[in-house]
Scaffold this active site. Structure first.
Site, PDB file in Angstrom:
ATOM      1  CD  GLU A  49      -2.828   0.880   2.568  1.00  0.00           C
ATOM      2  OE1 GLU A  49      -3.277  -0.252   2.862  1.00  0.00           O
ATOM      3  OE2 GLU A  49      -3.057   1.903   3.237  1.00  0.00           O
ATOM      4  CG  ASP A 103      -1.802   4.649   2.566  1.00  0.00           C
ATOM      5  OD1 ASP A 103      -2.582   4.158   1.755  1.00  0.00           O
ATOM      6  OD2 ASP A 103      -1.395   4.063   3.592  1.00  0.00           O
ATOM      7  CD  GLU A 114      -3.959   7.008   5.319  1.00  0.00           C
ATOM      8  OE1 GLU A 114      -4.603   5.954   5.354  1.00  0.00           O
ATOM      9  OE2 GLU A 114      -3.020   7.257   6.113  1.00  0.00           O
ATOM     10  CB  THR A 125       2.940  10.119   2.994  1.00  0.00           C
ATOM     11  OG1 THR A 125       4.001  10.544   3.851  1.00  0.00           O
ATOM     12  CG2 THR A 125       2.489  11.290   2.135  1.00  0.00           C
ATOM     13  N   GLY A 166       4.056   0.898  11.056  1.00  0.00           N
ATOM     14  CA  GLY A 166       3.525   2.062  10.344  1.00  0.00           C
ATOM     15  C   GLY A 166       4.675   2.970   9.967  1.00  0.00           C
ATOM     16  CD  GLU A 199       1.826   5.506  10.556  1.00  0.00           C
ATOM     17  OE1 GLU A 199       2.950   5.408  11.121  1.00  0.00           O
ATOM     18  OE2 GLU A 199       0.907   4.669  10.692  1.00  0.00           O
ATOM     19  N   GLY A 231      -5.382  11.525  17.286  1.00  0.00           N
ATOM     20  CA  GLY A 231      -5.441  10.153  17.769  1.00  0.00           C
ATOM     21  C   GLY A 231      -6.838   9.690  18.180  1.00  0.00           C
TER      22      GLY A 231
END
Ligand SMILES: *[C@@H]1O[C@H](CO)[C@@H](O)[C@H](O)[C@H]1NC(C)=O
Ligand SMILES: *[C@@H]1O[C@H](CO)[C@@H](O)[C@H](O)[C@H]1NC(C)=O
Ligand SMILES: *[C@@H]1O[C@H](CO)[C@@H](O)[C@H](O)[C@H]1NC(C)=O
Length: 332
Positions: free
Chosen positions: A122, A124, A126, A140, A151, A153, A223
């Site tokens: 994947e 991303d 977002e 991202t 993750g 991110e 969060g």
């Protein structure tokens, strides 16, 4: 529309005083080499199809503008009709402008979770909803071969208001790297270090391209502290100027096609390394706009994932040859 965008960026670069009154507060985007203008647009009906809740989606008669909306009853989304190995994927996106969009996530990403549920890849973009007064945050991320326990991110503020106008968001995926672009400015690179570093991962299987809007109240905003509030609905995101320039693999089970390697590895249009200018672009975006980087999250990753040592990317003077810069003198 694209030409207009470039023109306005060019004007901005040449005459900073012509832009909005906020300009003095913002660090103006550096010059870059646009890739989007070199590639043809893909009309919605040629490349895409609705995934669910088609009544929450509108498509313009010219097939170049799509809106997707989230309300209390549903979100919606669309995806490409076929899967791709490697590619350059772009959409101009305008994110929901409601005063309160906490909990709302709208996305532009590639994934193959439908085909490989346990080993999915994947890439991303977002957009994370916000409470009034806060800035939009663009997240991202990348997963490879089911690496969802790690993750990767990064989060960026943007140098413009993404609710006001369309801006281009692009994913470049080649055998060598994944690069995320905003208005043709690379903001992040994820290198393919498999075979060079232990535990390195890299997305390696054909993916669909998706655009969705949905209720991500559990994590989207601070969060999960602020949840979606549907008294502000509908939340409408608009998409346009699609570029789907990938190596199509219509049969989801077929192996990685060598032809895709040839097309995207060391191709003139997509050099295997970033130019010096693009590296500077990434440094500019990270220095001025990055609000979170998993590589620097020592609580989460006491030992950073293997690619982190090479991030942020260093400037390699030996590739400082402007002729090979993406988009300067290349043809499609
Ligand atoms: C992906 O994961 C599967 C299952 O764990 C494994 O068999 C396969 O070798 C992995 N592929 C790559 C390219 O790492
Ligand atoms: C990643 O790089 C390795 C080593 O160069 C290469 O063998 C592999 O095919 C690349 N992965 C993908 C998905 O292109
Ligand atoms: C949703 O927003 C409305 C209008 O601001 C407010 O009256 C209401 O309390 C909010 N609902 C929740 C669950 O926060």
């Amino acid at each position: 529309m694209l030409k207009l965008l470039f023109l306005s960026i060019a004007i901005l670069a040449l005459h900073p005083s012509f832009s909005s009154g906020e300009q003095c507060k913002l660090s103006a985007p550096p010059p870059t080499s646009p890739l989007t203008g070199l590639l043809p647009c893909t009309l919605y009906n040629n490349g895409f199809a609705n995934i669910w809740a088609s009544d929450h989606q509108t498509i313009s008669d010219d097939q170049n503008h799509v809106t997707i909306e989230l309300d209390a009853s549903s979100g919606t989304g669309f995806k490409t009709k076929t899967t791709y190995v490697y590619g350059f994927f772009n959409a101009a996106i305008k994110v929901p402008s409601n005063d309160y969009t906490a909990g709302v996530i709208n996305t532009f990403y590639t994934s193959n979770a439908e085909i490989y549920p346990n080993t999915h890849d994947e890439i991303d973009f977002e957009f994370l909803g916000r409470i009034p007064g806060e800035e939009c945050i663009l997240q991202t991320n990348v997963y490879a071969n089911g690496s969802t326990n790690v993750g990767r991110e990064q989060r960026h503020r943007l140098w413009f208001d993404p609710t006001k106008d369309f801006h281009d968001y692009s994913i470049l995926w080649t055998p060598e790297h994944v690069v995320w672009f905003v208005d043709d400015i690379p903001i992040r690179e994820f290198p393919n270090l498999t075979g060079q570093k232990a535990d390195a991962v890299y997305p390696g299987k054909q993916m669909y391209l998706y655009a969705t809007i949905w209720d991500g109240s559990d994590w989207a905003t601070d969060g999960g502290k602020y949840r979606a509030n549907f008294s502000y609905a509908p939340f409408v995101a608009s998409y346009s100027n699609f570029i789907v320039c990938g190596c199509a693999l219509p049969q989801p089970s077929s192996p990685l096609a060598p032809v895709c390697d040839r097309e995207f590895s060391n191709a003139k249009l997509f050099p295997s390394q970033l130019s010096t200018r693009h590296r500077r672009n990434i440094q500019w975006a990270q220095a001025n706009y990055m609000t979170y980087d998993y590589c620097q999250d020592k609580n989460r990753y006491p030992t950073p994932p293997p690619e982190c040592a090479t991030s942020p990317p260093k400037i390699h003077e030996q590739i400082d040859n402007e002729q090979h810069e993406i988009g300067v003198d290349d043809e499609l």
